[in-house]
Design a protein around this motif. Sequence first.
Motif, mmCIF file in Angstrom:
data_model
loop_
_atom_site.group_PDB
_atom_site.id
_atom_site.type_symbol
_atom_site.label_atom_id
_atom_site.label_comp_id
_atom_site.label_asym_id
_atom_site.label_seq_id
_atom_site.Cartn_x
_atom_site.Cartn_y
_atom_site.Cartn_z
ATOM 1 N N LYS A 1 24.503 80.575 43.824
ATOM 2 C CA LYS A 1 25.171 80.249 42.903
ATOM 3 C C LYS A 1 25.879 80.899 41.045
ATOM 4 C CE LYS A 1 25.705 76.425 45.794
ATOM 5 N NZ LYS A 1 25.682 74.663 45.742
ATOM 6 N N ASN A 2 24.868 81.497 40.885
ATOM 7 C CA ASN A 2 24.804 81.769 39.247
ATOM 8 C C ASN A 2 25.258 80.855 38.546
ATOM 9 O OD1 ASN A 2 24.359 84.772 38.789
ATOM 10 N ND2 ASN A 2 27.126 84.919 38.696
ATOM 11 N N THR A 3 24.192 79.560 38.911
ATOM 12 C CA THR A 3 24.711 78.546 37.794
ATOM 13 C C THR A 3 23.102 78.193 37.809
ATOM 14 O OG1 THR A 3 26.748 78.383 39.106
ATOM 15 C CG2 THR A 3 24.943 75.704 38.252
ATOM 16 N N VAL A 4 23.133 77.301 36.878
ATOM 17 C CA VAL A 4 21.904 76.631 35.556
ATOM 18 C C VAL A 4 22.281 75.480 35.746
ATOM 19 C CG1 VAL A 4 20.286 76.390 33.378
ATOM 20 C CG2 VAL A 4 20.979 79.011 34.926
ATOM 21 N N TYR A 5 21.354 74.109 36.266
ATOM 22 C CA TYR A 5 21.321 72.857 35.872
ATOM 23 C C TYR A 5 20.933 72.271 34.519
ATOM 24 C CZ TYR A 5 23.292 73.887 40.351
ATOM 25 O OH TYR A 5 24.306 74.064 41.132
#
Length: 115
Positions: A74-78
Amino acid sequence: QLVESGGGLVQAGGSLRLSCAASGRTFSTYAMAWFRQAPGKEREFVAQIRGNTANTYYANSVKGRFTISRDNAKNTVYLQMNSLKPEDTAAYYCAAASGPRWDLWGQGTQVTVSS
C-alpha cells in the motif's frame, strides 16, 4: 509525495494511529520515519523503520508505547500510538530516505493529548 493523516484530539491514556501514504515512486526500499515538533521546540525523531530489513528504532520517550510499521503493498507507513501523554502533543511528520538524509517530508498532522 508523502501525506499524513490520523491526527486529532485524544485524552491522556488514549490511542491514535497515524498513516503516511507515499506516492510518485515505490518506497519499499526507503527508510521511513516519524518526527514530531511541539510549539517552541525543535523537531525530534520519534521512530524509524528500515526498507529492506524492516528493522525499527525508537526514541526513548516513546519506546514501549509507539509502534511503527509499514505496508509496502500500500506504500504506507503507520505509527500506532498508545498510552498517549500530554507531552506527546505535537505536529507529527513523516519522512523518507533513499540514502543517508531524510530528503522527503510530509506536511504534518496535529496530535493533541489533553490531560
